[in-house]
Every structure is written in C-alpha cells, then in structure tokens.
Write a protein that holds these residues in place. Sequence first.
Motif, PDB file in Angstrom:
ATOM      1  N   THR A   2      17.064   8.355  63.120  1.00 24.40           N
ATOM      2  CA  THR A   2      18.658   8.828  63.436  1.00 24.40           C
ATOM      3  C   THR A   2      19.803   7.634  62.686  1.00 24.40           C
ATOM      4  OG1 THR A   2      17.782   9.800  65.367  1.00 24.40           O
ATOM      5  CG2 THR A   2      20.157   9.401  65.182  1.00 24.40           C
ATOM      6  N   GLU A   3      19.427   6.404  62.919  1.00 24.34           N
ATOM      7  CA  GLU A   3      20.237   5.523  62.368  1.00 24.34           C
ATOM      8  C   GLU A   3      20.149   5.540  60.766  1.00 24.34           C
ATOM      9  OE1 GLU A   3      20.622   0.640  62.361  1.00 24.34           O
ATOM     10  OE2 GLU A   3      19.214   1.445  63.534  1.00 24.34           O
ATOM     11  N   ALA A   4      19.018   5.782  60.058  1.00 22.78           N
ATOM     12  CA  ALA A   4      18.804   5.807  58.682  1.00 22.78           C
ATOM     13  C   ALA A   4      19.442   6.959  58.140  1.00 22.78           C
ATOM     14  CB  ALA A   4      17.529   5.824  58.235  1.00 22.78           C
ATOM     15  N   MET A   5      19.615   8.309  59.008  1.00 22.43           N
ATOM     16  CA  MET A   5      20.051   9.282  58.548  1.00 22.43           C
ATOM     17  C   MET A   5      21.767   9.103  58.430  1.00 22.43           C
ATOM     18  SD  MET A   5      19.766  12.223  57.099  1.00 22.43           S
ATOM     19  CE  MET A   5      18.154  12.862  57.217  1.00 22.43           C
ATOM     20  N   SER A   6      22.163   8.614  59.533  1.00 20.01           N
ATOM     21  CA  SER A   6      23.481   8.237  59.754  1.00 20.01           C
ATOM     22  C   SER A   6      23.990   7.516  58.638  1.00 20.01           C
ATOM     23  CB  SER A   6      23.698   7.809  61.054  1.00 20.01           C
ATOM     24  OG  SER A   6      23.613   8.417  62.217  1.00 20.01           O
ATOM     25  N   LYS A   7      23.496   6.465  58.249  1.00 18.66           N
ATOM     26  CA  LYS A   7      23.933   5.759  56.989  1.00 18.66           C
ATOM     27  C   LYS A   7      23.796   6.524  55.495  1.00 18.66           C
ATOM     28  CE  LYS A   7      22.601   1.201  59.338  1.00 18.66           C
ATOM     29  NZ  LYS A   7      21.789  -0.005  58.919  1.00 18.66           N
ATOM     30  N   ALA A   8      22.863   7.502  55.701  1.00 22.58           N
ATOM     31  CA  ALA A   8      22.476   8.065  54.301  1.00 22.58           C
ATOM     32  C   ALA A   8      23.737   9.206  54.327  1.00 22.58           C
ATOM     33  CB  ALA A   8      21.137   8.740  54.302  1.00 22.58           C
ATOM     34  N   LEU A   9      24.130  10.005  55.351  1.00 19.40           N
ATOM     35  CA  LEU A   9      24.939  10.622  55.187  1.00 19.40           C
ATOM     36  C   LEU A   9      26.385  10.251  54.880  1.00 19.40           C
ATOM     37  CD1 LEU A   9      23.912  13.164  58.512  1.00 19.40           C
ATOM     38  CD2 LEU A   9      23.904  13.556  55.718  1.00 19.40           C
ATOM     39  N   ALA A  10      26.708   9.107  55.558  1.00 16.27           N
ATOM     40  CA  ALA A  10      27.867   8.334  55.080  1.00 16.27           C
ATOM     41  C   ALA A  10      28.022   7.915  53.794  1.00 16.27           C
ATOM     42  CB  ALA A  10      27.768   7.215  56.232  1.00 16.27           C
ATOM     43  N   SER A  11      26.862   7.556  53.194  1.00 17.74           N
ATOM     44  CA  SER A  11      26.914   7.000  51.989  1.00 17.74           C
ATOM     45  C   SER A  11      27.182   8.259  51.040  1.00 17.74           C
ATOM     46  CB  SER A  11      25.749   6.057  51.489  1.00 17.74           C
ATOM     47  OG  SER A  11      24.452   6.767  51.616  1.00 17.74           O
ATOM     48  N   ALA A  12      26.719   9.284  51.352  1.00 22.82           N
ATOM     49  CA  ALA A  12      26.625  10.851  50.407  1.00 22.82           C
ATOM     50  C   ALA A  12      27.851  11.324  50.255  1.00 22.82           C
ATOM     51  CB  ALA A  12      25.453  11.687  50.951  1.00 22.82           C
ATOM     52  N   ILE A  15      16.833  13.748  53.537  1.00 27.97           N
ATOM     53  CA  ILE A  15      15.697  13.456  54.379  1.00 27.97           C
ATOM     54  C   ILE A  15      14.961  12.382  54.099  1.00 27.97           C
ATOM     55  CG2 ILE A  15      13.741  14.557  55.337  1.00 27.97           C
ATOM     56  CD1 ILE A  15      15.109  17.012  55.648  1.00 27.97           C
ATOM     57  N   ASN A  16      14.228  12.536  52.517  1.00 27.40           N
ATOM     58  CA  ASN A  16      13.406  11.646  52.023  1.00 27.40           C
ATOM     59  C   ASN A  16      13.767  10.194  52.186  1.00 27.40           C
ATOM     60  OD1 ASN A  16      11.641  13.738  51.962  1.00 27.40           O
ATOM     61  ND2 ASN A  16      11.327  13.597  49.634  1.00 27.40           N
ATOM     62  N   PHE A  17      14.998  10.026  51.596  1.00 23.75           N
ATOM     63  CA  PHE A  17      15.479   8.726  51.583  1.00 23.75           C
ATOM     64  C   PHE A  17      15.806   8.086  53.132  1.00 23.75           C
ATOM     65  CE2 PHE A  17      19.351   6.199  52.040  1.00 23.75           C
ATOM     66  CZ  PHE A  17      19.081   5.080  51.047  1.00 23.75           C
ATOM     67  N   ALA A  18      16.145   8.911  53.983  1.00 20.10           N
ATOM     68  CA  ALA A  18      16.147   8.398  55.445  1.00 20.10           C
ATOM     69  C   ALA A  18      14.937   7.965  56.001  1.00 20.10           C
ATOM     70  CB  ALA A  18      17.200   9.479  56.123  1.00 20.10           C
ATOM     71  N   THR A  19      14.079   8.901  55.687  1.00 17.38           N
ATOM     72  CA  THR A  19      12.484   8.768  56.232  1.00 17.38           C
ATOM     73  C   THR A  19      12.077   7.443  55.702  1.00 17.38           C
ATOM     74  OG1 THR A  19      12.256  11.088  56.269  1.00 17.38           O
ATOM     75  CG2 THR A  19      10.273   9.532  56.407  1.00 17.38           C
ATOM     76  N   ALA A  20      12.256   7.246  54.411  1.00 18.43           N
ATOM     77  CA  ALA A  20      11.617   5.987  53.882  1.00 18.43           C
ATOM     78  C   ALA A  20      12.385   4.737  54.326  1.00 18.43           C
ATOM     79  CB  ALA A  20      11.796   5.832  52.099  1.00 18.43           C
TER      80      ALA A  20
END
Length: 227
Positions: free
Chosen positions: A216-226, A28-33
């Motif tokens: 939503t876009e940032a979270m999708s990218k964050a989950l894909a990289s995690a 969450i924090n990473f995607a929010t930033a």
Amino acid sequence: MTDIFDMSVRANVKEITRTLSRLAHTQINFATAQALTALAKEVQVDETRNIGSTFNKPKPFTQKSVGVQGARKDTLQAKVFVRPIAARYLEPYEKGGSHVLSGRALINPKNIKLDSYGQLPRKALARLKARKDIFIGPVKTKSGIVNGVWQRAYHRPKGSERGRSRQGGEVRRGANTTGRLKLLIRFGDALTVKKRLNYRSQARALIDRRFNALFTEAMSKALASAR
C-alpha cells in the motif's frame, strides 16, 4: 547463494488490486517490486537478529551471512539468502542433524585461552603443533581413550626456579609445570544440534504480517510520482 526458500505473495497482490483504478493498474508491477524489496530487507534484518539471539556471541562472519537481492518489476522476485559457507554449518540449526565440522572431528577446547566469541582463535592449532612440548593423538586415561592436543609435562632440573622452564637455553612461557600431561583440545564426534533458528517460519510470519502495508505504501508513492 546456497540456502534459499520460496514464498509467494501472489494472493496478497491479487486481493489488494481488485479495487484499484486504471492508473493504479499501470503501476502494479513497479509497486510490487518496491514492496518486495522493502520486505526482503526487513526479513534480512529480522534473520540477522535471529542469529544473534540464537547463538552465544556469534562471529561477525556468521552474523553478517544473511544477504538480500532486490526485486525488479520484470521479475517480481526478491531473495533473502544465507551465503554459502555459513549456510553449510547453519543448515542443521534449521533442518536438524549434527554439527558440520570443518575437519574430521569436533574441536572442544579445554585448558586453552579462547577468543572473545568463546571459540578457538584462528591458527591456534597450527601454533600449538609447532611447539616441541605439544603432540596430537590418543592417550589412554582412566575414563578411556582420549584423542586430542596434549601438552607434555615439564620437569624442572634441580635448583631451577619454580614456575619457569628452559628449552634450548631460553625461557618457554606457558610450559606445563603440573607434572603430568595436560589436555588442551579434545577431539570428538559431531554432536546433534540442540538449537533451532526456525528462519523459514519466522520469515513467513513476517511476510504475512508486513506485505500488505508495504505494498500500500509503495503503491501510494508510485501513484504520486505518476501524476
């Protein structure tokens, strides 16, 4: 940084994250930033465009005065700001009031060539003051006292060529051959601004419109990289 305002997206994040998975919560924090930084850059572009459409040929210094500072996941705060010098003279266009003057009076060019932005060229006043046929001060006219930069009339000696003047034996270009004083720049009091930037309300509208999609876009990218 002088002109800045705070806008929170905490409610947006809370609403979006209610249905997230356990893995998503760790991002969450990473995607929010990431979303905040992207949003700040969009606001910067929008406000720069706003300046360009509000003023007639704004100088590059003014056009490029909007800066941005990205968010970090430990602070979750992005900043869009107006750099100090520009913020000072742009403030009345947001809050209302009078023009901010660089000196004691408003410079209103009359019979003088302006630059491509419709403004008095830099150092033009200093160059004028150095001329012997120029003086600065009040002059009594038919419409009242006018304070400004004046050019003395050049009176041709008999037999001299029309349209040319001589000072110290040299031809002086731009001499005033009208036979009377010529007002080049008029000094006056600061006037009330009539235009409005409305950058706070414009930024708020953009934030409300774009944050959810960017998060939503940032979270999708964050989950894909995690994974």
